[in-house]
Design an enzyme around this catalytic site. Structure first.
Site, PDB file in Angstrom:
ATOM      1  N   GLU A 198     -30.501 -60.009 -34.825  1.00 30.84           N
ATOM      2  CA  GLU A 198     -31.689 -61.080 -34.290  1.00 30.84           C
ATOM      3  C   GLU A 198     -33.091 -60.117 -34.571  1.00 30.84           C
ATOM      4  OE1 GLU A 198     -32.051 -62.549 -30.545  1.00 30.84           O
ATOM      5  OE2 GLU A 198     -34.309 -62.598 -30.717  1.00 30.84           O
ATOM      6  N   GLU A 207     -27.984 -62.383 -23.635  1.00 26.99           N
ATOM      7  CA  GLU A 207     -28.898 -61.413 -23.924  1.00 26.99           C
ATOM      8  C   GLU A 207     -28.724 -60.352 -22.830  1.00 26.99           C
ATOM      9  OE1 GLU A 207     -33.166 -61.204 -24.286  1.00 26.99           O
ATOM     10  OE2 GLU A 207     -33.093 -62.990 -25.855  1.00 26.99           O
ATOM     11  N   ARG A 240     -40.792 -68.397  -5.751  1.00 30.71           N
ATOM     12  CA  ARG A 240     -40.732 -68.901  -4.440  1.00 30.71           C
ATOM     13  C   ARG A 240     -39.366 -68.581  -3.769  1.00 30.71           C
ATOM     14  NH1 ARG A 240     -44.635 -72.794  -2.862  1.00 30.71           N
ATOM     15  NH2 ARG A 240     -46.587 -71.895  -3.557  1.00 30.71           N
ATOM     16  N   ARG A 293     -34.911 -60.464 -12.305  1.00 30.00           N
ATOM     17  CA  ARG A 293     -36.078 -61.008 -12.010  1.00 30.00           C
ATOM     18  C   ARG A 293     -36.217 -62.329 -12.251  1.00 30.00           C
ATOM     19  NH1 ARG A 293     -40.002 -58.199 -17.001  1.00 30.00           N
ATOM     20  NH2 ARG A 293     -38.822 -56.190 -15.965  1.00 30.00           N
ATOM     21  N   HIS A 294     -35.255 -63.028 -13.298  1.00 33.71           N
ATOM     22  CA  HIS A 294     -35.339 -64.421 -13.333  1.00 33.71           C
ATOM     23  C   HIS A 294     -33.744 -65.038 -13.356  1.00 33.71           C
ATOM     24  CE1 HIS A 294     -34.877 -62.623 -17.538  1.00 33.71           C
ATOM     25  NE2 HIS A 294     -36.194 -62.438 -17.719  1.00 33.71           N
ATOM     26  N   ASP A 330     -35.284 -68.292 -19.603  1.00 32.10           N
ATOM     27  CA  ASP A 330     -35.439 -67.247 -18.635  1.00 32.10           C
ATOM     28  C   ASP A 330     -36.743 -67.583 -17.707  1.00 32.10           C
ATOM     29  OD1 ASP A 330     -33.391 -66.167 -19.410  1.00 32.10           O
ATOM     30  OD2 ASP A 330     -34.755 -64.363 -20.691  1.00 32.10           O
ATOM     31  N   HIS A 331     -37.875 -67.939 -18.350  1.00 28.91           N
ATOM     32  CA  HIS A 331     -39.067 -68.344 -17.605  1.00 28.91           C
ATOM     33  C   HIS A 331     -39.011 -69.603 -16.702  1.00 28.91           C
ATOM     34  CE1 HIS A 331     -40.624 -64.780 -19.040  1.00 28.91           C
ATOM     35  NE2 HIS A 331     -40.593 -65.183 -20.268  1.00 28.91           N
ATOM     36  N   HIS A 383     -39.028 -63.546 -30.622  1.00 30.44           N
ATOM     37  CA  HIS A 383     -39.677 -63.147 -29.898  1.00 30.44           C
ATOM     38  C   HIS A 383     -41.233 -63.195 -30.436  1.00 30.44           C
ATOM     39  CE1 HIS A 383     -41.393 -60.183 -26.913  1.00 30.44           C
ATOM     40  NE2 HIS A 383     -40.258 -60.183 -26.380  1.00 30.44           N
ATOM     41  N   GLY A 384     -41.920 -63.934 -29.387  1.00 34.59           N
ATOM     42  CA  GLY A 384     -43.170 -64.283 -29.754  1.00 34.59           C
ATOM     43  C   GLY A 384     -43.406 -65.291 -30.490  1.00 34.59           C
ATOM     44  N   ARG A 430     -31.165 -59.654 -16.608  1.00 32.20           N
ATOM     45  CA  ARG A 430     -31.667 -58.287 -16.459  1.00 32.20           C
ATOM     46  C   ARG A 430     -30.963 -57.601 -15.244  1.00 32.20           C
ATOM     47  NH1 ARG A 430     -36.277 -56.297 -18.608  1.00 32.20           N
ATOM     48  NH2 ARG A 430     -37.318 -57.968 -20.401  1.00 32.20           N
ATOM     49  N   GLY A 442     -38.507 -68.862 -26.410  1.00 34.41           N
ATOM     50  CA  GLY A 442     -38.639 -69.048 -24.849  1.00 34.41           C
ATOM     51  C   GLY A 442     -39.740 -69.383 -24.444  1.00 34.41           C
ATOM     52  N   HIS A 443     -40.608 -68.107 -24.327  1.00 29.41           N
ATOM     53  CA  HIS A 443     -42.013 -68.495 -23.560  1.00 29.41           C
ATOM     54  C   HIS A 443     -42.840 -69.768 -23.904  1.00 29.41           C
ATOM     55  CE1 HIS A 443     -46.014 -67.528 -22.219  1.00 29.41           C
ATOM     56  NE2 HIS A 443     -45.344 -67.079 -21.251  1.00 29.41           N
ATOM     57  N   HIS A 472     -31.212 -64.151 -20.504  1.00 27.83           N
ATOM     58  CA  HIS A 472     -31.366 -62.676 -20.417  1.00 27.83           C
ATOM     59  C   HIS A 472     -30.855 -62.119 -19.047  1.00 27.83           C
ATOM     60  CE1 HIS A 472     -33.252 -58.696 -21.462  1.00 27.83           C
ATOM     61  NE2 HIS A 472     -32.291 -58.382 -20.736  1.00 27.83           N
ATOM     62  N   ASN A 524     -34.648 -70.268 -24.933  1.00 31.23           N
ATOM     63  CA  ASN A 524     -34.531 -69.250 -23.847  1.00 31.23           C
ATOM     64  C   ASN A 524     -35.199 -69.854 -22.633  1.00 31.23           C
ATOM     65  OD1 ASN A 524     -35.414 -67.086 -22.097  1.00 31.23           O
ATOM     66  ND2 ASN A 524     -34.752 -65.744 -23.800  1.00 31.23           N
ATOM     67  N   THR A 536     -41.714 -57.690 -20.886  1.00 26.42           N
ATOM     68  CA  THR A 536     -40.743 -58.438 -21.814  1.00 26.42           C
ATOM     69  C   THR A 536     -40.087 -57.378 -22.732  1.00 26.42           C
ATOM     70  OG1 THR A 536     -40.145 -60.228 -23.347  1.00 26.42           O
ATOM     71  CG2 THR A 536     -42.378 -59.261 -23.447  1.00 26.42           C
ATOM     72  N   THR A 537     -39.069 -57.799 -23.265  1.00 26.50           N
ATOM     73  CA  THR A 537     -38.203 -56.852 -24.197  1.00 26.50           C
ATOM     74  C   THR A 537     -39.368 -56.266 -25.195  1.00 26.50           C
ATOM     75  OG1 THR A 537     -36.340 -58.127 -24.106  1.00 26.50           O
ATOM     76  CG2 THR A 537     -36.170 -56.495 -25.761  1.00 26.50           C
TER      77      THR A 537
HETATM   78  N1  PXP Z   1     -35.186 -62.793 -28.378  1.00 21.77           N
HETATM   79  C1  PXP Z   1     -35.036 -61.820 -27.614  1.00 21.77           C
HETATM   80  C2  PXP Z   1     -34.225 -60.549 -27.865  1.00 21.77           C
HETATM   81  C3  PXP Z   1     -36.011 -61.396 -26.395  1.00 21.77           C
HETATM   82  O1  PXP Z   1     -35.739 -60.687 -25.545  1.00 21.77           O
HETATM   83  C4  PXP Z   1     -36.691 -62.662 -26.106  1.00 21.77           C
HETATM   84  C5  PXP Z   1     -37.551 -62.545 -24.818  1.00 21.77           C
HETATM   85  O2  PXP Z   1     -36.728 -62.863 -23.794  1.00 21.77           O
HETATM   86  C6  PXP Z   1     -36.814 -63.748 -26.865  1.00 21.77           C
HETATM   87  C7  PXP Z   1     -36.215 -63.709 -28.130  1.00 21.77           C
HETATM   88  C8  PXP Z   1     -37.705 -64.900 -26.617  1.00 21.77           C
HETATM   89  O3  PXP Z   1     -38.976 -64.382 -26.828  1.00 21.77           O
HETATM   90  P1  PXP Z   1     -40.052 -65.398 -26.502  1.00 21.77           P
HETATM   91  O4  PXP Z   1     -40.137 -65.749 -24.839  1.00 21.77           O
HETATM   92  O5  PXP Z   1     -41.385 -64.568 -26.489  1.00 21.77           O
HETATM   93  O6  PXP Z   1     -39.922 -66.705 -27.308  1.00 21.77           O
END
Ligand code: PXP
Length: 238
Positions: A151, A70, A18, A49-50, A9-10, A191-192, A45, A213-214, A43, A7, A100-101
């Protein structure tokens, strides 16, 4: 074999800080694919935002693996998804104020809009994944709604510190994954997840793909720092 959907997004979050062009999430995607990612997740949104709509358009053209979009179920976003035609759509709950979600979709009540969006995406011949909490009811309802995949939300697991609580969460996720598999649903998780907590979740055989992602973007900032500074020092002539 397990696969990883990265992912990005970040990377876009950093760019939006910026309001310019760098870092480009599309460049990050190409590097992620070089690194062995078997899919890319973004994602789009409502508040943008990203990731921006233009990122999606470019990504769809350049991606060599699999684009997982997403998204929430608003009319505007669904329209964009049907135009872009990602390889997979993952439906998630979306609230504007959230960082975040937060948690999976609430499937405890009838949700006509969710049903409608699943049907629209299916009509476009795009498989649908539902981001859900790892509980039996959510799995059964996803199956009834005609989802192709789920998921499983691993955010609660990722927050646990206590060894017993971690073990309970792993069991809960493993149980949900087994039930989903029994119902012929594809099983992803995310997630996480990070470099420290992936190990236990990786042992769950029924999970096919991880969406991360993160942790990866954070690690990329750090492992790339030395080289980035070295290049600038060289330019300065220091
Ligand atoms: N899966 C879903 C549905 C999410 O919303 C996210 C965060 O955007 C992720 C996975 C990835 O999560 P993380 O950025 O904590 O790895």
């Amino acid at each position: 074999m397990k696969s990883l959907s990265v992912n990005v997004d970040h990377v876009a979050t950093l760019r939006q800080a910026r309001g310019g062009l760098e870092p480009d999430p599309v460049a990050a995607v190409l590097l992620a694919e070089l690194g062995g990612a078997s899919g890319i997740t973004v994602h789009l949104r409502e508040d943008r935002r990203h990731i921006q709509e233009r990122d999606l358009e470019v990504l769809k053209r350049v991606i060599k693996t699999k684009l997982n979009l997403e998204m929430g179920v608003s009319e505007e976003i669904v329209k964009i998804a049907l135009k872009i035609r990602p390889d997979v759509v993952t439906l998630v709950p979306e609230q504007r104020e959230e960082l975040t979600t937060q948690g999976g979709l609430d499937l405890s009540r009838d949700n006509p809009r969710l049903k409608e969006v699943i049907s629209l995406v299916h009509q476009a011949k795009i498989p649908v994944s539902l981001f859900i909490n790892p509980d039996p009811n959510s799995i059964k309802r996803s199956h009834r709604l005609g989802a192709d995949m789920v998921e499983l939300h691993t955010g609660i697991y990722a927050e646990k510190q206590d060894v017993m609580e971690v073990a309970t969460e792993v069991e809960r996720i493993a149980g949900a994954a087994a039930l989903a598999r029994k119902l012929a649903l594809g099983v992803n998780a995310g997630h996480g997840l990070n470099y420290h907590n992936i190990h236990k979740i990786c042992l769950i055989e029924d999970i096919e793909e991880f969406s991360i992602g993160h942790a990866i973007v954070s690690r990329a900032c750090l492992v790339g720092m030395k080289e980035a500074v070295r290049e600038m020092v060289e330019l300065i002539g220091g």
